[in-house]
Design a protein around this motif. Structure first.
Motif, short mmCIF file in Angstrom:
data_model
loop_
_atom_site.label_atom_id
_atom_site.label_comp_id
_atom_site.label_asym_id
_atom_site.label_seq_id
_atom_site.Cartn_x
_atom_site.Cartn_y
_atom_site.Cartn_z
N PHE A 147 81.94 42.63 -0.91
CA PHE A 147 81.92 43.79 -1.80
C PHE A 147 81.20 44.98 -1.19
CE2 PHE A 147 79.75 46.32 -5.07
CZ PHE A 147 80.86 46.82 -5.75
N LEU A 148 80.03 44.76 -0.61
CA LEU A 148 79.23 45.87 -0.08
C LEU A 148 79.96 46.63 1.03
CD1 LEU A 148 76.64 47.49 -0.11
CD2 LEU A 148 75.51 45.68 1.18
N PRO A 149 80.51 45.94 2.05
CA PRO A 149 81.26 46.69 3.07
C PRO A 149 82.48 47.41 2.49
CG PRO A 149 80.71 44.50 3.88
CD PRO A 149 80.36 44.52 2.42
N LEU A 150 83.19 46.75 1.56
CA LEU A 150 84.36 47.39 0.96
C LEU A 150 83.98 48.60 0.12
CD1 LEU A 150 86.58 44.35 -0.15
CD2 LEU A 150 86.99 45.94 1.73
N ALA A 151 82.87 48.48 -0.61
CA ALA A 151 82.41 49.61 -1.44
C ALA A 151 82.02 50.79 -0.56
CB ALA A 151 81.21 49.16 -2.29
N LEU A 152 81.30 50.52 0.54
CA LEU A 152 80.91 51.61 1.44
C LEU A 152 82.14 52.24 2.07
CD1 LEU A 152 78.81 53.29 2.90
CD2 LEU A 152 78.63 51.49 4.62
N ALA A 153 83.10 51.41 2.49
CA ALA A 153 84.33 51.94 3.09
C ALA A 153 85.07 52.83 2.09
CB ALA A 153 85.23 50.79 3.54
N PHE A 154 85.09 52.42 0.82
CA PHE A 154 85.75 53.21 -0.22
C PHE A 154 85.04 54.56 -0.40
CE2 PHE A 154 86.41 54.56 -4.61
CZ PHE A 154 87.79 54.48 -4.72
N MET A 199 84.86 60.49 0.99
CA MET A 199 84.31 61.62 1.71
C MET A 199 85.35 62.22 2.64
SD MET A 199 80.74 61.86 3.88
CE MET A 199 81.34 61.52 5.52
N GLY A 200 86.15 61.35 3.26
CA GLY A 200 87.19 61.83 4.16
C GLY A 200 88.23 62.70 3.48
N LEU A 201 88.47 62.44 2.19
CA LEU A 201 89.44 63.22 1.44
C LEU A 201 89.01 64.68 1.28
CD1 LEU A 201 90.44 60.71 -1.40
CD2 LEU A 201 91.81 61.39 0.58
N LYS A 239 94.51 65.34 -6.06
CA LYS A 239 94.51 64.65 -7.35
C LYS A 239 93.59 63.44 -7.33
CE LYS A 239 99.21 65.98 -8.74
NZ LYS A 239 100.58 65.49 -9.04
N ALA A 240 93.53 62.76 -6.18
CA ALA A 240 92.73 61.54 -6.08
C ALA A 240 91.25 61.82 -5.88
CB ALA A 240 93.24 60.67 -4.93
N ASP A 241 90.91 63.05 -5.48
CA ASP A 241 89.53 63.36 -5.10
C ASP A 241 88.53 63.08 -6.23
OD1 ASP A 241 87.58 64.56 -3.20
OD2 ASP A 241 87.40 66.08 -4.76
N ARG A 242 88.81 63.58 -7.43
CA ARG A 242 87.86 63.41 -8.54
C ARG A 242 87.72 61.94 -8.95
NH1 ARG A 242 85.15 65.95 -12.56
NH2 ARG A 242 85.15 64.98 -14.62
N PRO A 243 88.84 61.20 -9.18
CA PRO A 243 88.68 59.78 -9.53
C PRO A 243 87.95 58.98 -8.46
CG PRO A 243 90.92 60.51 -9.98
CD PRO A 243 90.25 61.62 -9.24
N VAL A 244 88.21 59.30 -7.19
CA VAL A 244 87.55 58.58 -6.10
C VAL A 244 86.06 58.89 -6.09
CG1 VAL A 244 87.33 58.43 -3.59
CG2 VAL A 244 89.59 58.36 -4.65
N ARG A 245 85.68 60.14 -6.36
CA ARG A 245 84.26 60.52 -6.42
C ARG A 245 83.55 59.76 -7.54
NH1 ARG A 245 82.33 65.27 -3.93
NH2 ARG A 245 83.93 66.40 -2.76
N ILE A 246 84.21 59.66 -8.69
CA ILE A 246 83.61 58.96 -9.84
C ILE A 246 83.44 57.47 -9.51
CG2 ILE A 246 83.99 58.23 -12.22
CD1 ILE A 246 85.43 60.92 -12.66
N ALA A 247 84.50 56.88 -8.94
CA ALA A 247 84.43 55.46 -8.56
C ALA A 247 83.35 55.23 -7.51
CB ALA A 247 85.79 54.99 -8.05
N SER A 248 83.22 56.16 -6.56
CA SER A 248 82.21 56.04 -5.53
C SER A 248 80.81 56.06 -6.13
CB SER A 248 82.35 57.18 -4.51
OG SER A 248 83.59 57.10 -3.83
N ALA A 249 80.59 56.94 -7.11
CA ALA A 249 79.29 57.02 -7.78
C ALA A 249 78.98 55.73 -8.51
CB ALA A 249 79.28 58.19 -8.76
#
Length: 286
Positions: free
Chosen positions: A10-17, A22-24, A166-176
């Protein structure tokens, strides 16, 4: 936080996500900004790559930390800024382009400096029995969860700009959300000793955070940088990629005690970042 599904998967996958997210928000021109604004870029890199580890080492010595807790402080000090610093810069009305550029460049450079600093700390602070980070293997592992996801995110932004936006905001929320879960998982693992660890490392991490924020701002002021760039360099100096630090401690070094200073710093930096955002917005209205 011993070897488990959490630390191994989980930890490596979460960091990769998180790094994918950030790449987006990145493009090739963001790296060029360091060249376009050399004074601000060089000062930001010096603060992040040189002064932060030096401050961390000095504070560990000053407060008398040893062993795993001392190494944990140095792991945090070796880490680059995270995507969080870009968000805080945005909310503080700082220089977003400079913030993104510094985060991107330091994320690449620290792949090499992290194993060197961490191995030095393990030897110097006498953490007997700790695994040493093999430099070559560690560089490849960190690349796998940072550089490759960031590069893929940049590719997606270039190839599918509409979808990426479109994916930027959902990905930011999920990352947080992922980041918050990781911090509390680290604390939960050492819950029986967390109060004692907080008493030991809390003052060090608070001092490190405030020192990097203040020194970053005043050095930028001394070099006569614009206000927005002064604010940005301060934030980039004081906001670190805590998720990467916990991954190094928990997954690569397999030492849960080392994660505690990193988790505590992550909590502290959110509190000080809230104050920075408030003060910056208050001044902009006056």
């Amino acid at each position: 936080m011993q070897e488990s599904i959490l630390t191994a998967v989980f930890l490596p996958l979460a960091l990769a996500f998180i790094m994918l997210g950030m790449g987006l928000s990145l493009s090739i021109k963001d790296f060029k900004n360091i060249v376009l604004f050399p004074k601000a870029g060089i000062l930001g890199l010096v603060n992040q790559l040189i002064l932060l580890p030096l401050f961390g080492f000095a504070l560990v010595k000053l407060f008398g930390l040893t062993g795993a807790l001392a190494v944990g402080v140095m792991i945090l000090a070796a880490c680059p800024g995270g995507a969080t610093s870009n968000l805080i810069t945005h909310l503080s009305r700082g220089d977003i382009a400079l913030s993104i550029s510094l985060t991107a460049v330091t994320s690449f450079i620290t792949i090499i400096t992290i194993p060197l600093i961490v191995n030095f700390a393990i030897v110097h602070f006498g953490e007997e029995g700790s695994i040493m980070l093999p430099v070559g293997e560690t560089i490849i592992q960190i690349m796998g969860v940072t550089v490759i996801p960031v590069s893929f995110g940049m590719f997606l932004k270039k190839r599918f700009p509409g979808l990426s936006q479109k994916a930027d905001r959902p990905v930011r929320i999920a990352s947080a959300v992922f980041f918050t879960l990781i911090i509390f998982a680290a604390i939960l693992k050492e819950r029986e000793s967390i109060v004692a660890f907080f008493i030991l490392t809390g003052p060090v991490m608070l001092s490190l955070n405030i020192l990097t924020l203040v020194v970053g701002y005043f050095l930028a002021t001394a070099f006569v940088l614009p206000k927005r760039q002064r604010l940005t360099i301060s934030i980039e100096s004081g906001i670190q990629n805590g998720t990467l630090g916990i991954l190094i401690a928990a997954t690569l070094l397999k030492n849960s005690e080392m994660t505690i200073p990193i988790a505590i710093y992550s909590l502290i930096m959110f509190m000080t970042a809230t104050l920075v955002i408030f003060l910056a917005n208050k001044k902009s209205r006056t």
